[in-house]
Write a protein that holds these residues in place. Sequence first.
Motif: not given
Length: 405
Positions: A353-368
Amino acid sequence: MSATGWIRDRFTGPPPGGVPGTVTGTWPKTSHALPLIGMVLVVSLDYFTNSEVTVEPAITAVPALAAVVSRRTWYPLFVGAVAELCSFLMAWYNGVLGESVHTATVLAVALVAGIGYVSATLRLRQEQALADARLVADIARRVLLRPVPDRVGSVRAAVHYAAAAAQASIGGDLYEVVNTRHGVRAVVGDVRGKGLAAVETAAAVLGAFREAAHQEPALDRVAGWLAVSLDRALHETDHPGVEEEFVTLVLIGVCPDGSVEIVNCGHPAPLLLTADGCRAVEPEEPVPPLGVLDPADVRPPVQRVAVRPGDRVLLYTDGVIEARDHRGSFYPLAGRIGELAVGGPVEVLRRLHEDVVRHVGHKLGDDAAMLLLQYEPPAPELPQPRQGREALPDSGSAAGRATGS
């Protein structure tokens, strides 16, 4: 005690670091000294400047600052009273007690202090309402999306869920793991849309799965049961503004013999993590999501995969693989999971999850939602040696026979 307060104390307890039923402010307690420091600066500046020029009107900003940094409703009034006293002292020192600038300052300080009191009161009520709403959402999540234990039958399990809605802990993604007489069974799904309609649909699917997983011996029959329940729920509940409702999901069953069964209904393919690497278990033929076909036509194929102890299966929703960076590139889950899958299931999902957030650069825009199952059958119980008096006659008789011979 209010109903929400009773529920909080009964199920969750008071929130750490704050008053029960409130949202802890972002300002530290030391910030309460800022208005007083500002007041000292204004008085000092007025004292050391030319007596013909007064900075007395600047004192009106102090009670406004008090309303910003404090969550106590009385604090702006207290600071306003001290500011009035300082205003009179500065006016006496500068000899302007009877002039309009002093009168205007006194009225402005009183007005700002009153507005600060009202704004602090309203903000406190809004924080209370937000805390109650978050409490209800958290309890609803615990009822709908129950915590997954670390050990479920022959697997170790971990789940990570992040809702896209602000200040919410529940959305349209769903997951569940149950231990049945047919083996361990799990589901991960994604309801089309967001909001209350998605939550109601997810509740209908999860309720049906918790019953069907125990009753149906075949995993494809479980999918058919879910399709019937979903169709009934969609006809009984009208969701205005939602033109089409469906659910993508993947069912997985870990059989007692170590084989894994997978049924995929329009959902992203699970990832099988073994010592040899990572591969996606793609469905043999495409099957539309539940809610698209008539329930009688839902007959998805069952895929069977052999696993060994230590092998893992990662189930996830599209909120993970459709997370984009600033260039618009999707998150490469299959390419990243290999180096992140180190440690226990809980640690793996946290790192992922931390890696996904780093990829996006901010809070996720969809439920995950992510669910990781690791096959670890319990070790067989070894037969216990006979102890005590039962063993003595045998050894004694054996010794007697040896002596007699």
